[in-house]
Write a protein that holds these residues in place. Structure first.
Motif, PDB file in Angstrom:
ATOM      1  N   UNK A 152       0.835  -1.202   0.000  1.00 20.67           N
ATOM      2  CA  UNK A 152       0.000   0.000   0.000  1.00 20.67           C
ATOM      3  C   UNK A 152       0.869   1.253   0.000  1.00 20.67           C
ATOM      4  N   UNK A 153       1.942   1.226   0.780  1.00 22.38           N
ATOM      5  CA  UNK A 153       2.863   2.361   0.824  1.00 22.38           C
ATOM      6  C   UNK A 153       3.509   2.571  -0.544  1.00 22.38           C
ATOM      7  N   UNK A 154       3.940   1.481  -1.176  1.00 21.94           N
ATOM      8  CA  UNK A 154       4.555   1.582  -2.507  1.00 21.94           C
ATOM      9  C   UNK A 154       3.584   2.167  -3.522  1.00 21.94           C
ATOM     10  N   UNK A 155       2.339   1.704  -3.498  1.00 28.78           N
ATOM     11  CA  UNK A 155       1.348   2.171  -4.469  1.00 28.78           C
ATOM     12  C   UNK A 155       0.984   3.632  -4.254  1.00 28.78           C
ATOM     13  N   UNK A 156       1.244   4.147  -3.076  1.00 27.17           N
ATOM     14  CA  UNK A 156       1.000   5.568  -2.800  1.00 27.17           C
ATOM     15  C   UNK A 156       2.236   6.409  -3.115  1.00 27.17           C
ATOM     16  N   UNK A 157       3.379   5.994  -2.587  1.00 25.43           N
ATOM     17  CA  UNK A 157       4.601   6.787  -2.719  1.00 25.43           C
ATOM     18  C   UNK A 157       5.202   6.674  -4.122  1.00 25.43           C
ATOM     19  N   UNK A 182      24.559  -6.615   5.312  1.00 21.33           N
ATOM     20  CA  UNK A 182      24.722  -7.113   3.941  1.00 21.33           C
ATOM     21  C   UNK A 182      23.393  -7.414   3.256  1.00 21.33           C
ATOM     22  N   UNK A 183      22.276  -6.909   3.808  1.00 18.55           N
ATOM     23  CA  UNK A 183      20.967  -7.225   3.241  1.00 18.55           C
ATOM     24  C   UNK A 183      20.013  -6.050   3.357  1.00 18.55           C
ATOM     25  N   UNK A 184      19.370  -5.718   2.224  1.00 14.61           N
ATOM     26  CA  UNK A 184      18.335  -4.683   2.196  1.00 14.61           C
ATOM     27  C   UNK A 184      17.107  -5.261   1.503  1.00 14.61           C
ATOM     28  N   UNK A 185      15.954  -5.112   2.146  1.00 10.92           N
ATOM     29  CA  UNK A 185      14.692  -5.495   1.520  1.00 10.92           C
ATOM     30  C   UNK A 185      14.141  -4.289   0.755  1.00 10.92           C
ATOM     31  N   UNK A 186      13.607  -4.545  -0.453  1.00 12.75           N
ATOM     32  CA  UNK A 186      13.244  -3.443  -1.347  1.00 12.75           C
ATOM     33  C   UNK A 186      11.924  -3.733  -2.052  1.00 12.75           C
ATOM     34  N   UNK A 187      11.108  -2.701  -2.203  1.00 10.76           N
ATOM     35  CA  UNK A 187       9.956  -2.707  -3.091  1.00 10.76           C
ATOM     36  C   UNK A 187      10.207  -1.703  -4.201  1.00 10.76           C
ATOM     37  N   UNK A 188       9.801  -2.047  -5.416  1.00 15.91           N
ATOM     38  CA  UNK A 188      10.167  -1.258  -6.598  1.00 15.91           C
ATOM     39  C   UNK A 188       8.947  -0.733  -7.324  1.00 15.91           C
ATOM     40  N   UNK A 189       8.989   0.571  -7.617  1.00 13.90           N
ATOM     41  CA  UNK A 189       8.032   1.204  -8.538  1.00 13.90           C
ATOM     42  C   UNK A 189       8.851   1.675  -9.741  1.00 13.90           C
ATOM     43  N   UNK A 190       8.594   1.071 -10.895  1.00 16.30           N
ATOM     44  CA  UNK A 190       9.422   1.334 -12.070  1.00 16.30           C
ATOM     45  C   UNK A 190       8.758   2.358 -12.977  1.00 16.30           C
ATOM     46  N   UNK A 191       9.547   3.320 -13.385  1.00 19.68           N
ATOM     47  CA  UNK A 191       9.050   4.353 -14.301  1.00 19.68           C
ATOM     48  C   UNK A 191       8.531   3.711 -15.592  1.00 19.68           C
ATOM     49  N   UNK A 192       7.301   4.041 -15.945  1.00 14.90           N
ATOM     50  CA  UNK A 192       6.732   3.513 -17.175  1.00 14.90           C
ATOM     51  C   UNK A 192       6.176   2.109 -17.056  1.00 14.90           C
ATOM     52  N   UNK A 193       6.332   1.472 -15.893  1.00 11.52           N
ATOM     53  CA  UNK A 193       5.853   0.095 -15.719  1.00 11.52           C
ATOM     54  C   UNK A 193       5.045  -0.092 -14.450  1.00 11.52           C
ATOM     55  N   UNK A 194       5.331   0.708 -13.415  1.00 11.99           N
ATOM     56  CA  UNK A 194       4.624   0.575 -12.157  1.00 11.99           C
ATOM     57  C   UNK A 194       5.280  -0.434 -11.231  1.00 11.99           C
ATOM     58  N   UNK A 195       4.482  -1.073 -10.387  1.00  8.23           N
ATOM     59  CA  UNK A 195       5.002  -2.049  -9.432  1.00  8.23           C
ATOM     60  C   UNK A 195       5.679  -3.190 -10.180  1.00  8.23           C
ATOM     61  N   UNK A 196       6.889  -3.546  -9.752  1.00  9.94           N
ATOM     62  CA  UNK A 196       7.689  -4.555 -10.435  1.00  9.94           C
ATOM     63  C   UNK A 196       8.258  -5.537  -9.425  1.00  9.94           C
ATOM     64  N   UNK A 197       8.282  -6.829  -9.785  1.00  9.25           N
ATOM     65  CA  UNK A 197       8.759  -7.854  -8.855  1.00  9.25           C
ATOM     66  C   UNK A 197      10.245  -7.726  -8.571  1.00  9.25           C
ATOM     67  N   UNK A 198      10.996  -7.205  -9.537  1.00 14.52           N
ATOM     68  CA  UNK A 198      12.435  -7.035  -9.366  1.00 14.52           C
ATOM     69  C   UNK A 198      12.942  -6.070 -10.419  1.00 14.52           C
ATOM     70  N   UNK A 199      14.033  -5.402 -10.119  1.00  9.30           N
ATOM     71  CA  UNK A 199      14.652  -4.467 -11.055  1.00  9.30           C
ATOM     72  C   UNK A 199      16.145  -4.428 -10.798  1.00  9.30           C
ATOM     73  N   UNK A 200      16.923  -4.678 -11.844  1.00  7.31           N
ATOM     74  CA  UNK A 200      18.367  -4.677 -11.691  1.00  7.31           C
ATOM     75  C   UNK A 200      18.948  -3.309 -11.413  1.00  7.31           C
ATOM     76  N   UNK A 201      18.513  -2.304 -12.171  1.00  8.63           N
ATOM     77  CA  UNK A 201      19.049  -0.967 -11.940  1.00  8.63           C
ATOM     78  C   UNK A 201      18.585  -0.421 -10.590  1.00  8.63           C
ATOM     79  N   UNK A 202      17.377  -0.820 -10.154  1.00 12.86           N
ATOM     80  CA  UNK A 202      16.910  -0.430  -8.821  1.00 12.86           C
ATOM     81  C   UNK A 202      17.783  -1.064  -7.740  1.00 12.86           C
TER      82      UNK A 202
END
Length: 254
Positions: A152-157, A182-202
């Motif tokens: 929900x936070x990702x879909x808003x921010x 050595x570990x970071x948990x991440x949620x991704x909002x990709x420009x032009x695509x929206x919510x994404x399961x994974x992103x290399x550049x992210x």
């Protein structure tokens, strides 16, 4: 037109090799990416040209816009070219930025190049002021540290920052929660695509920001809903390692 479909931690791309650089259009890309009218994917990788172990790549977002860079997309293209060329190392050229890649076990190791971490910025979005870390990975990113991660936070921010006036060309957005050194948990909002399961550049952007801000030490594991990528940071230089998986091949008249 022949195509291959690949995915990188669930982030799917259609790869096409076209002798005519103008063969794809924004409308055609949108149809191909739409699961209802085409193949269904998070983008299209157009191989504009290749010479044995070097290929020039154009990256299309599912909305028909072009992306300057994609870690997952270039890794998929590298895995394809490693197979096609049988070379030990290949080069993928995206708009003049050359990513050198090689196999390491069942993964692909990519020398991404520079990731430039900017100073913290306070940005106003509906409902709050966020501390944002801009990162240039050849394409624009903004990393926001969170104590808790939620969809929900990702879909808003995500969309609020993607289209924020601070980023006139729009930006990719990552919500990041450091778990350990050595570990970071991440949620991704990709420009032009929206919510994404994974992103290399992210993953690169978050890894670079995590090391620069002292949250983590290199190498950093970036855990996204689709799985983990490994980011090694040395100064501004970044290496990204992760999988690229062939799904299927076919033809389309779209």
């Amino acid at each position: 037109m022949r195509f291959e479909k690949w995915h990188a931690l669930g982030n799917a791309y259609v790869l096409v090799e076209q002798p005519d650089a103008g063969a794809l259009t924004a409308d055609r890309v949108r149809r191909m990416c739409n699961v209802l009218t085409g193949i269904g994917s998070d983008g299209v990788l157009e191989v504009v040209s290749r010479q044995v172990a070097r290929a020039e790549l154009r990256i299309w977002n599912p909305d028909g816009s072009n992306a300057e860079m994609s870690g997952n997309g270039t890794r998929i293209a590298a895995a394809w070219l490693l197979r096609e060329s049988d070379a030990a190392e290949v080069e993928i050229d995206v708009g003049g930025r050359v990513v050198r890649s090689a196999r390491t076990g069942d993964r692909v190791r990519q020398e991404i190049g520079d990731a430039r971490v900017g100073a913290d910025e306070t940005l106003e979005i509906p409902g709050e002021r966020v501390t944002a870390i801009p990162v240039d990975v050849g394409n624009p990113h903004v990393v926001v540290r969170r104590d808790l991660l939620s969809r929900d936070d990702l879909l808003r921010v995500g969309p609020a920052l993607e289209t924020h006036p601070r980023f006139p060309g729009r930006t990719n957005v990552q919500l990041a929660r450091p778990e350990s050194r050595d570990l970071v948990h991440v949620l991704v909002w990709e420009r032009g695509a929206g919510e994404t399961s994974a992103s290399g550049s992210s993953a690169v952007a978050v890894g670079a920001a995590a090391v620069a801000r002292g949250w983590c030490a290199s190498p950093v594991r970036i855990a996204m809903p689709g799985g983990e990528l490994l980011v090694e940071v040395s100064g501004a230089r970044v290496v990204l390692t992760g999988p690229a998986t062939f799904v299927c091949a076919g033809t389309t008249m779209l």
